[in-house]
Design an enzyme around this catalytic site. Structure first.
Site, short mmCIF file in Angstrom:
data_model
loop_
_atom_site.label_atom_id
_atom_site.label_comp_id
_atom_site.label_asym_id
_atom_site.label_seq_id
_atom_site.Cartn_x
_atom_site.Cartn_y
_atom_site.Cartn_z
N CYS A 1 -18.41 45.04 11.63
CA CYS A 1 -17.80 46.35 11.38
C CYS A 1 -18.80 47.48 11.54
O CYS A 1 -18.45 48.58 12.02
CB CYS A 1 -17.21 46.38 9.96
SG CYS A 1 -18.43 46.03 8.66
N HIS B 1 -20.00 46.72 4.16
CA HIS B 1 -18.90 46.99 5.09
C HIS B 1 -18.84 48.51 5.25
O HIS B 1 -19.09 49.25 4.31
CB HIS B 1 -17.58 46.47 4.53
CG HIS B 1 -16.38 46.91 5.32
ND1 HIS B 1 -16.00 46.32 6.50
CD2 HIS B 1 -15.49 47.92 5.09
CE1 HIS B 1 -14.92 46.92 6.96
NE2 HIS B 1 -14.59 47.90 6.14
#
Length: 237
Positions: free
Chosen positions: A115, A41
Site C-alpha cells: 500500500c 498502512h
C-alpha cells in the site's frame, strides 16, 4: 489546487490481539522513540471524503477507497499534509482509473508492492512529495535484505563454478607431471564434488611428486579419465 493528505495506520489486522499489541509496541519504539520506522498502512486523500490505497485480492484491481481515517482493518495513527496538487478533480479521477488498471490485487507483495508503494506512485503522479521515508522503511529494508541474499547466493554459485573449473584445469595439467605409479583416485562425480573434497584430493596428488613420467600406462589412464569427465559433462542427447 487542493491538499493531498496521507493517512497512516498501525497494521493491526491480525486475528491475534497479542500480535496486534506487539506491532503497536514495535511502532512506538522504532518510530516514536527512534524515528526509524515501523509497520504501517497508508492511504491518500485528495478531493472529497475518500482515501485511496492498495491491497491484495485474487481478481480485479487492488485499488480501493474508504472514509478518511476510518479503515476498519487497522488502527489509525496520524495524518500528514504532503502538499497541494494543481490537478483538477477530473484529472485526479483519470489518474485513479489508470492506477486501478496498473495495480491488480494479485500483484500485491508485502516487500516490493504494498500500500505504501502505491501511495508513493499516486503522490508522484499528483505532483506532490512522496511518503516520508519512515512510513515504508521496514519494507525497503526487507526488500534490500532479500536482494542481498539472492545476490549472495548467485555469487556463491559462481564462485563454486569457478573453483570447479580451475580444479579441472589444474587436474589436467598435473596428469602430465605426476610420477606416482598409483596416483590418488579422483572422485567419479568430480564435477559435482565439493570444493573442499577436491582441494584435499589435489593436495594429496601434488604431495606425491611432480616429476614428468613417460609411462604409457599412466598416460592412457589419464586420457581415459579426461574422456570420462568430458562424457559426464556433455548434455544428454
Amino acid at each position: 489546487m487542493t491538499e493531498v493528505i496521507l493517512h497512516i495506520y498501525d497494521v493491526t489486522s491480525s486475528d491475534s490481539d497479542k500480535t496486534n499489541n506487539t506491532i503497536v509496541q514495535i511502532n512506538k519504539i522504532f518510530k516514536d522513540r527512534i524515528g526509524f520506522g515501523g509497520i504501517f498502512h497508508s492511504a491518500v486523500q485528495v478531493y472529497g471524503d475518500e482515501e485511496w490505497s492498495f491491497g491484495y485480492c485474487e481478481q480485479g484491481t487492488g485499488v480501493f477507497s474508504c472514509l478518511p481515517a476510518r479503515n476498519p482493518m487497522y488502527t489509525y495513527r496520524e495524518c500528514i499534509v504532503l502538499g497541494k496538487t494543481n490537478f483538477c478533480i477530473f484529472k485526479v479521477n483519470q489518474i485513479l482509473r489508470e492506477l486501478s488498471r496498473e495495480w491488480p490485487g494479485y500483484l500485491y507483495d508485502l516487500l516490493s508492492k504494498n500500500c505504501n508503494h502505491f501511495c508513493d506512485e499516486f503522490c508522484e503522479r499528483l505532483g506532490v512529495p512522496k511518503l516520508p521515508g519512515w512510513v515504508n522503511r521496514f519494507a525497503h529494508a526487507g526488500d534490500t535484505a532479500v536482494e542481498i541474499a539472492e545476490n549472495t547466493a548467485l555469487r556463491l554459485r559462481q564462485a563454486k563454478t569457478e573453483i570447479v573449473s580451475a580444479s579441472k584445469v589444474a587436474y589436467k595439467f598435473l596428469l602430465g607431471a605426476t610420477s606416482t605409479t598409483n596416483p590418488a583416485e579422483p572422485p567419479t562425480n568430480f564435477n559435482r564434488g565439493s570444493p573442499k573434497f577436491q582441494a584435499t584430493w589435489f593436495k594429496n596428488l601434488i604431495s606425491s611428486g611432480a616429476e614428468s613420467s613417460s609411462s604409457p600406462e599412466l598416460k592412457n589412464e589419464a586420457a581415459a579419465m579426461i574422456r570420462q569427465q568430458q562424457d559426464a559433462e556433455a548434455p544428454p542427447a
